[in-house]
Design an enzyme around this catalytic site. Structure first.
Site, PDB file in Angstrom:
ATOM      1  N   MET A  89       0.638  -1.242  -0.046  1.00  0.00           N
ATOM      2  CA  MET A  89       0.034  -0.064  -0.158  1.00  0.00           C
ATOM      3  C   MET A  89       0.826   1.255   0.024  1.00  0.00           C
ATOM      4  O   MET A  89       0.498   2.249   0.307  1.00  0.00           O
ATOM      5  CB  MET A  89      -0.929   0.253   1.288  1.00  0.00           C
ATOM      6  CG  MET A  89      -1.845  -1.230   1.115  1.00  0.00           C
ATOM      7  SD  MET A  89      -3.247  -0.896   2.112  1.00  0.00           S
ATOM      8  CE  MET A  89      -2.647  -0.681   3.860  1.00  0.00           C
ATOM      9  N   ALA A 142       4.154   3.614   0.995  1.00  0.00           N
ATOM     10  CA  ALA A 142       4.692   4.331   2.200  1.00  0.00           C
ATOM     11  C   ALA A 142       5.972   3.418   2.645  1.00  0.00           C
ATOM     12  O   ALA A 142       6.006   2.780   3.574  1.00  0.00           O
ATOM     13  CB  ALA A 142       3.628   4.618   3.420  1.00  0.00           C
ATOM     14  N   HIS A 163       9.116   1.104   3.251  1.00  0.00           N
ATOM     15  CA  HIS A 163      10.036   1.018   4.243  1.00  0.00           C
ATOM     16  C   HIS A 163      10.898  -0.245   3.918  1.00  0.00           C
ATOM     17  O   HIS A 163      10.928  -0.706   3.127  1.00  0.00           O
ATOM     18  CB  HIS A 163       9.723   1.231   5.677  1.00  0.00           C
ATOM     19  CG  HIS A 163       8.818   0.181   6.100  1.00  0.00           C
ATOM     20  ND1 HIS A 163       9.040  -1.041   5.795  1.00  0.00           N
ATOM     21  CD2 HIS A 163       7.288   0.216   6.405  1.00  0.00           C
ATOM     22  CE1 HIS A 163       7.876  -1.856   6.463  1.00  0.00           C
ATOM     23  NE2 HIS A 163       6.800  -0.988   6.440  1.00  0.00           N
ATOM     24  N   HIS A 189       9.458  -3.568   3.287  1.00  0.00           N
ATOM     25  CA  HIS A 189       8.975  -3.877   1.682  1.00  0.00           C
ATOM     26  C   HIS A 189      10.173  -4.256   0.847  1.00  0.00           C
ATOM     27  O   HIS A 189      10.252  -5.000   0.093  1.00  0.00           O
ATOM     28  CB  HIS A 189       8.309  -2.808   1.521  1.00  0.00           C
ATOM     29  CG  HIS A 189       7.087  -2.166   2.160  1.00  0.00           C
ATOM     30  ND1 HIS A 189       6.866  -1.007   2.849  1.00  0.00           N
ATOM     31  CD2 HIS A 189       5.948  -2.824   2.129  1.00  0.00           C
ATOM     32  CE1 HIS A 189       5.563  -0.929   3.414  1.00  0.00           C
ATOM     33  NE2 HIS A 189       5.002  -1.775   3.099  1.00  0.00           N
ATOM     34  N   GLU A 211       5.851 -11.789   7.210  1.00  0.00           N
ATOM     35  CA  GLU A 211       5.434 -12.139   8.326  1.00  0.00           C
ATOM     36  C   GLU A 211       4.869 -11.274   9.249  1.00  0.00           C
ATOM     37  O   GLU A 211       4.200 -11.730  10.244  1.00  0.00           O
ATOM     38  CB  GLU A 211       6.496 -13.380   9.003  1.00  0.00           C
ATOM     39  CG  GLU A 211       6.812 -14.350   8.126  1.00  0.00           C
ATOM     40  CD  GLU A 211       7.806 -15.483   8.661  1.00  0.00           C
ATOM     41  OE1 GLU A 211       8.366 -15.228   9.577  1.00  0.00           O
ATOM     42  OE2 GLU A 211       7.874 -16.534   7.984  1.00  0.00           O
ATOM     43  N   GLN A 242      -2.722 -12.248   8.150  1.00  0.00           N
ATOM     44  CA  GLN A 242      -2.966 -12.060   6.604  1.00  0.00           C
ATOM     45  C   GLN A 242      -2.091 -12.875   5.798  1.00  0.00           C
ATOM     46  O   GLN A 242      -2.884 -13.640   4.934  1.00  0.00           O
ATOM     47  CB  GLN A 242      -2.479 -10.550   6.424  1.00  0.00           C
ATOM     48  CG  GLN A 242      -2.319 -10.345   5.151  1.00  0.00           C
ATOM     49  CD  GLN A 242      -1.992  -8.836   4.761  1.00  0.00           C
ATOM     50  OE1 GLN A 242      -2.649  -8.047   4.760  1.00  0.00           O
ATOM     51  NE2 GLN A 242      -0.756  -8.704   4.248  1.00  0.00           N
ATOM     52  N   SER A 284       7.091  -0.686  10.088  1.00  0.00           N
ATOM     53  CA  SER A 284       5.692  -0.593   9.694  1.00  0.00           C
ATOM     54  C   SER A 284       5.404   0.831   9.081  1.00  0.00           C
ATOM     55  O   SER A 284       5.829   1.878   9.764  1.00  0.00           O
ATOM     56  CB  SER A 284       4.632  -0.867  10.752  1.00  0.00           C
ATOM     57  OG  SER A 284       3.452  -0.418  10.594  1.00  0.00           O
TER      58      SER A 284
HETATM   59  O1  PAF Z   1       0.027  -5.756   3.816  1.00  0.00           O
HETATM   60  C1  PAF Z   1      -0.421  -4.747   3.025  1.00  0.00           C
HETATM   61  O2  PAF Z   1       0.259  -3.935   2.719  1.00  0.00           O
HETATM   62  C2  PAF Z   1      -1.961  -4.910   2.189  1.00  0.00           C
HETATM   63  O3  PAF Z   1      -2.708  -5.607   3.166  1.00  0.00           O
HETATM   64  C3  PAF Z   1      -1.851  -5.737   0.969  1.00  0.00           C
HETATM   65  C4  PAF Z   1      -1.581  -7.141   1.068  1.00  0.00           C
HETATM   66  C5  PAF Z   1      -1.208  -4.844   0.107  1.00  0.00           C
HETATM   67  C6  PAF Z   1      -3.223  -5.782   0.623  1.00  0.00           C
HETATM   68  O4  PAF Z   1      -3.775  -4.402   0.228  1.00  0.00           O
END
Ligand code: PAF
Length: 277
Positions: free
Chosen positions: A27, A29, A31, A34, A145, A150, A182
């Site tokens: 989504m 932003a 860091h 990611h 993780e 999720q 995060s």
């Molecule tokens: O973990 C996230 O950033 C979101 O939940 C995802 C998997 C991109 C779905 O919008």
């Protein structure tokens, strides 16, 4: 310059000419957490596609959709430096066209924890991830993780629907104090950081308590007391659950893999973290 793709036609043109596609849904932003997903993807894939889409359906009306940090230019620069092939930024009208009426519900593992405190959340996540997977058609998709529940929900969905993609889990990236990275850490004031950084130590203590024979109830009570004493304003849950179901237990089966999971609030910021047992 990194390719920026906003239409399904352009994306499919890239997908058709690519081999071994690795996909990292985000989504934005971005860091280092990611970027660790991107690094994992680059190690085993030829083409790496990252999506940036702040998905409205996974936020409840009272949550932070409007204020969620949006840093597209910086994100694209980071992705370019990381050697990503393309960034996919579908508009809302492509993800949720007028008349959109389909959603995916994953039962079981989504019932507990986040499912209790954010009942809208997993349906929104499962639906958008299913769509993104159908758009990108990757060989492998990489999930942190950090959002363990999720990850389990997505694994369930992919297995149940026989989606032809391998879900690759990537360990949580942490700062030097062990705080899980995060996008929502950006909301924390400096004095909140000290509180936030105690979260992962509470997870460690829960695991020690479990292994020394405390019952689930006692593990949770001790962890909750410590979190509140450390300065958290509220604790949604702090618990150790079997990985397969994430369902509550009255005693631990030490032969099963477990996960310690916490969600707690400092002011209006809600932090989650988890560790393997
Ligand atoms: O973990 C996230 O950033 C979101 O939940 C995802 C998997 C991109 C779905 O919008």
């Amino acid at each position: 310059m990194i390719k920026r793709i906003e239409t399904l036609q352009d994306l499919r043109a890239l997908v058709r000419q690519s081999e071994r596609i690795g996909f990292v849904p985000t989504m934005g932003a971005l860091h280092d957490g990611h970027l660790s997903l991107v690094r994992a993807a680059k190690e085993v894939c030829d083409t790496v596609i990252v999506s940036i889409f702040v998905n409205p359906t996974q936020f409840a009306p009272h949550e932070d959709f409007a204020s969620y940090p949006r840093t597209v230019e910086k994100d694209c620069a980071l992705l370019e430096a990381a050697g990503v092939t393309a960034v996919y930024m579908p508009p809302v009208s492509l993800m949720y066209p007028d008349g959109f009426a389909t959603s995916i519900t994953v039962d079981g593992v989504s019932r507990y924890l986040e499912g209790e405190f954010r009942p809208h959340f997993f349906q929104g996540v499962a639906t958008v991830v299913a769509k993104l997977l159908l758009h990108v058609l990757p060989d492998k998709a990489f999930f942190g993780e950090k959002d363990f529940q999720q990850l389990q929900v997505i694994r369930r969905m992919v297995d149940d629907l026989n989606m032809p993609v391998e879900i690759v889990p990537v360990p949580t990236a942490r700062d030097e104090y062990g705080l899980a990275l995060s996008s929502r850490n950006a909301y924390l004031f400096p004095d909140h950081m000290i509180i936030a950084r105690s979260l992962n130590k509470v997870l460690d203590a829960m695991i020690v308590d479990m292994q020394s024979g405390l019952s689930p109830k006692d593990v949770e009570t001790r962890a909750r007391d410590t979190l509140l004493k450390n300065g958290f304003d509220d604790v949604d849950y702090c618990t150790i659950r079997p990985c397969a179901t994430l369902a509550p237990v009255s005693s631990y089966n030490m032969h099963e893999p477990h996960r310690a999971l916490v969600a707690a609030r400092i002011g209006t910021t809600r932090l989650i973290d988890n560790k393997p047992v």
